[in-house]
Design an enzyme around this catalytic site. Structure first.
Site, PDB file in Angstrom:
ATOM      1  N   ARG A  41      12.634 -24.069  42.794  1.00  0.00           N
ATOM      2  CA  ARG A  41      13.579 -23.010  43.195  1.00  0.00           C
ATOM      3  C   ARG A  41      14.917 -23.341  42.540  1.00  0.00           C
ATOM      4  O   ARG A  41      15.550 -24.324  42.909  1.00  0.00           O
ATOM      5  CB  ARG A  41      13.692 -22.987  44.720  1.00  0.00           C
ATOM      6  CG  ARG A  41      14.620 -21.934  45.274  1.00  0.00           C
ATOM      7  CD  ARG A  41      14.647 -22.011  46.807  1.00  0.00           C
ATOM      8  NE  ARG A  41      15.596 -21.053  47.338  1.00  0.00           N
ATOM      9  CZ  ARG A  41      16.906 -21.261  47.408  1.00  0.00           C
ATOM     10  NH1 ARG A  41      17.418 -22.390  46.989  1.00  0.00           N
ATOM     11  NH2 ARG A  41      17.715 -20.322  47.896  1.00  0.00           N
ATOM     12  N   LYS A  83      22.127 -29.269  43.878  1.00  0.00           N
ATOM     13  CA  LYS A  83      22.465 -29.810  45.208  1.00  0.00           C
ATOM     14  C   LYS A  83      23.418 -30.993  45.105  1.00  0.00           C
ATOM     15  O   LYS A  83      23.560 -31.633  44.070  1.00  0.00           O
ATOM     16  CB  LYS A  83      21.180 -30.140  45.972  1.00  0.00           C
ATOM     17  CG  LYS A  83      20.530 -28.837  46.449  1.00  0.00           C
ATOM     18  CD  LYS A  83      19.416 -29.010  47.428  1.00  0.00           C
ATOM     19  CE  LYS A  83      18.998 -27.601  47.924  1.00  0.00           C
ATOM     20  NZ  LYS A  83      17.734 -27.616  48.655  1.00  0.00           N
TER      21      LYS A  83
HETATM   22  N1  PMM Z   1      17.546 -24.721  49.550  1.00  0.00           N
HETATM   23  C1  PMM Z   1      18.491 -23.821  49.869  1.00  0.00           C
HETATM   24  C2  PMM Z   1      18.147 -22.550  50.372  1.00  0.00           C
HETATM   25  N2  PMM Z   1      16.858 -22.203  50.524  1.00  0.00           N
HETATM   26  N3  PMM Z   1      14.579 -22.728  50.356  1.00  0.00           N
HETATM   27  C3  PMM Z   1      13.614 -23.599  50.059  1.00  0.00           C
HETATM   28  N4  PMM Z   1      12.312 -23.244  50.227  1.00  0.00           N
HETATM   29  N5  PMM Z   1      13.889 -24.844  49.577  1.00  0.00           N
HETATM   30  C4  PMM Z   1      15.167 -25.269  49.386  1.00  0.00           C
HETATM   31  O1  PMM Z   1      15.359 -26.438  48.961  1.00  0.00           O
HETATM   32  C5  PMM Z   1      16.227 -24.367  49.710  1.00  0.00           C
HETATM   33  C6  PMM Z   1      15.880 -23.089  50.200  1.00  0.00           C
HETATM   34  C7  PMM Z   1      19.942 -24.177  49.686  1.00  0.00           C
HETATM   35  O2  PMM Z   1      20.343 -23.939  48.382  1.00  0.00           O
HETATM   36  P1  PMM Z   1      21.138 -22.599  47.893  1.00  0.00           P
HETATM   37  O3  PMM Z   1      22.381 -22.494  48.744  1.00  0.00           O
HETATM   38  O4  PMM Z   1      21.432 -22.847  46.450  1.00  0.00           O
HETATM   39  O5  PMM Z   1      20.285 -21.406  48.066  1.00  0.00           O
END
Ligand code: PMM
Length: 264
Positions: free
Chosen positions: A243, A204
């Site tokens: 994640r 991030k």
């Molecule tokens: N961050 C993203 C997308 N989905 N879901 C959860 N549960 N927690 C998160 O911090 C989260 C998420 C954004 O990141 P990405 O674009 O790398 O998927």
């Protein structure tokens, strides 16, 4: 939890896995690298992202979820829409990862109750286009805890059982870097809510800002070492799962953390 974004525009892996066979191959690689769950998303949630329609989102994730589930991979679907979650559950997903914690779609919590799936309720205040206008807190940990408690109450009212609920502080979602750091530092306070905690810091932008050279943030694909540090700290603070994009590195780091804890 390994990240598989079937989107053209996610900040880190956007555009790489739009093709079903490339997405499935990457999902299988994440499983082989040690992911216990592969999280399939069909809509980017990066700050400022424009929404896609529900049919496009469902079409992006449906075949990928089905192919991975058929191969025995535990799949979650990263969506705020009940209609997309339903397609994914019908095609074999076992968990719904709703970054809006059930706020974006009134059908989501009843669907989770009816299907009996596990559901991640993430802290969220607004859709991606405007979410950074809502990054205002007094005590960020107290406010995120209170708002997550509200989502737990709504889930219970809809009939979701407590043992189906996972909570997530939602790093980067209506959060400035200082909010992300404070939530990370005080993660045990979120555990006091009594639910498993999912922690999503992977690649991030606040990590890019921390590691910036001059005005140039560290690019997303060079943030994995920093992400690993956040993951070890999160495990040590009692997180249920992280994640991440780099599953292999995370599995290695977790093995080191576990061996150290066992020896202590
Ligand atoms: N961050 C993203 C997308 N989905 N879901 C959860 N549960 N927690 C998160 O911090 C989260 C998420 C954004 O990141 P990405 O674009 O790398 O998927």
């Amino acid at each position: 939890m390994g990240i598989l974004n079937v989107t053209p525009d996610s900040f880190s892996d956007g555009g790489r896995y739009l093709d079903v066979s490339a997405a499935v191959a990457h999902g299988l690689r994440l499983r082989d690298d040690g992911a216990d769950i592969v999280d399939v998303g069909g809509e980017s949630t990066r700050p400022g992202a424009q929404r896609v329609d529900a049919d496009t989102e469902a079409a992006r994730v449906g075949d990928v979820v089905a192919a991975l589930a058929a191969d025995g991979v535990p799949v979650s679907v990263d969506t705020t829409r009940a209609s997309v979650a339903r397609v994914a559950l019908d095609r074999g997903a076992v968990l719904v990862n709703d970054v809006s914690g059930g706020l974006a779609d009134p059908g989501m919590l009843p669907l989770a109750a009816e299907s009996g799936c596990r559901i991640v309720l993430m802290h969220w205040r607004a859709h991606s286009a405007t979410m950074q206008h809502h990054a205002e807190y007094g005590d960020v940990v107290a406010e995120v805890s209170a708002e997550l408690s509200g989502r737990v109450a709504a889930a219970r009212d809809a009939g979701v059982a407590d043992d189906r609920i996972v909570l997530d502080p939602g790093l980067g979602f209506s959060k400035l870097p200082a909010h992300n750091w404070e939530l990370s530092a005080r993660l045990p306070e979120l555990r006091d809510l009594g639910f498993p905690i999912l922690f999503g810091a992977s690649r991030k932008s606040y990590l890019g800002a921390l590691l910036a050279e001059g005005d140039a943030p560290r690019p997303p694909d060079a943030r994995d070492a920093a992400t690993l540090a956040t993951s070890v700290l999160a495990f040590d603070a009692g997180a249920w799962a992280v994640r991440v994009h780099d599953v292999r590195g995370t599995a290695d780091a977790r093995a080191v953390w576990q061996a150290t804890r066992r020896a202590g």
